[in-house]
Design an enzyme around this catalytic site. Structure first.
Site, mmCIF file in Angstrom:
data_model
loop_
_atom_site.group_PDB
_atom_site.id
_atom_site.type_symbol
_atom_site.label_atom_id
_atom_site.label_comp_id
_atom_site.label_asym_id
_atom_site.label_seq_id
_atom_site.Cartn_x
_atom_site.Cartn_y
_atom_site.Cartn_z
ATOM 1 N N ASP A 56 -3.355 -0.523 2.432
ATOM 2 C CA ASP A 56 -4.488 0.322 2.078
ATOM 3 C C ASP A 56 -4.858 0.079 0.622
ATOM 4 O O ASP A 56 -3.979 -0.168 -0.213
ATOM 5 C CB ASP A 56 -4.142 1.811 2.240
ATOM 6 C CG ASP A 56 -3.928 2.217 3.691
ATOM 7 O OD1 ASP A 56 -4.405 1.500 4.589
ATOM 8 O OD2 ASP A 56 -3.291 3.264 3.906
ATOM 9 N N ALA A 57 -6.129 0.194 0.307
ATOM 10 C CA ALA A 57 -6.582 0.028 -1.077
ATOM 11 C C ALA A 57 -5.855 1.001 -2.000
ATOM 12 O O ALA A 57 -5.528 0.667 -3.137
ATOM 13 C CB ALA A 57 -8.090 0.234 -1.175
#
Length: 182
Positions: A56-57
């Site tokens: 995930d970012a």
């Protein structure tokens, strides 16, 4: 945001420590000049790279990138076939127990479709704090090792929110008020 750190590289792959809030690749919701990991590494080394797996970012951690499509494809298959084990460390509110398995469906995406997800966890260390807020007094924080068997959208963050052992720093599924205090 700090720059990614190169941890290892050879003629075929590079391993990079990705900072929080840096996407791995470009998506349709980003401006053209937005930073992302594959762009940064490609510019830094002046050669194209392909991501092998994802984070995930909003998650920091090690990412493997390949310098050619064939290597990327072979390594991606190893992740898909579970020949590679991902392991994460997180600090969570309270103590989720010595160890356990979360086998609960999570929302796959923003449309809310539920999909099966499986996470193994083990509490490594707990500390008592003097932090009190809401109905919680002197909350405990725990360092937890997490091993996802499936790779679902925000799986670890959703699982620990379901346990009410919110991951510290997670404002989407976790406890925003606690995050602002810590």
């Amino acid at each position: 945001m700090r720059d990614p750190q190169i941890v290892y590289h050879d003629n075929f792959i590079i391993v990079v420590n990705k900072p929080v809030n840096l996407p791995i690749h470009k998506n349709d919701h980003m401006p053209n000049d937005a930073p992302y990991l594959t762009k940064w590494v490609g510019q830094h080394l002046n050669k194209p790279v392909w991501n092998v797996h994802r984070l995930d970012a909003k998650t920091s951690g090690l990412i493997v990138l390949a310098f050619d499509k064939e290597t990327a494809h072979r390594l991606t298959r190893q992740f898909e076939n579970k020949e590679v084990q991902k392991k994460y460390l997180a600090i969570v509110r309270e103590n989720p127990g010595e160890e356990g398995i979360m086998n609960k469906p999570v929302k796959k995406d923003k449309r809310g479709k539920l999909v099966n997800a499986l996470t193994h966890y083990k509490t490594l260390q707990c500390i008592q704090t003097n932090i009190s807020y809401k109905e919680f007094e002197n909350i405990q924080l725990s360092l937890v090792s997490l091993i996802p068997e499936t790779g679902r959208w925000h799986q670890l963050r959703q699982h620990f929110a379901l346990l009410r052992n919110d991951i510290i720093g997670d404002n989407q599924h976790g406890d925003r008020m606690l995050n602002h205090i810590i």
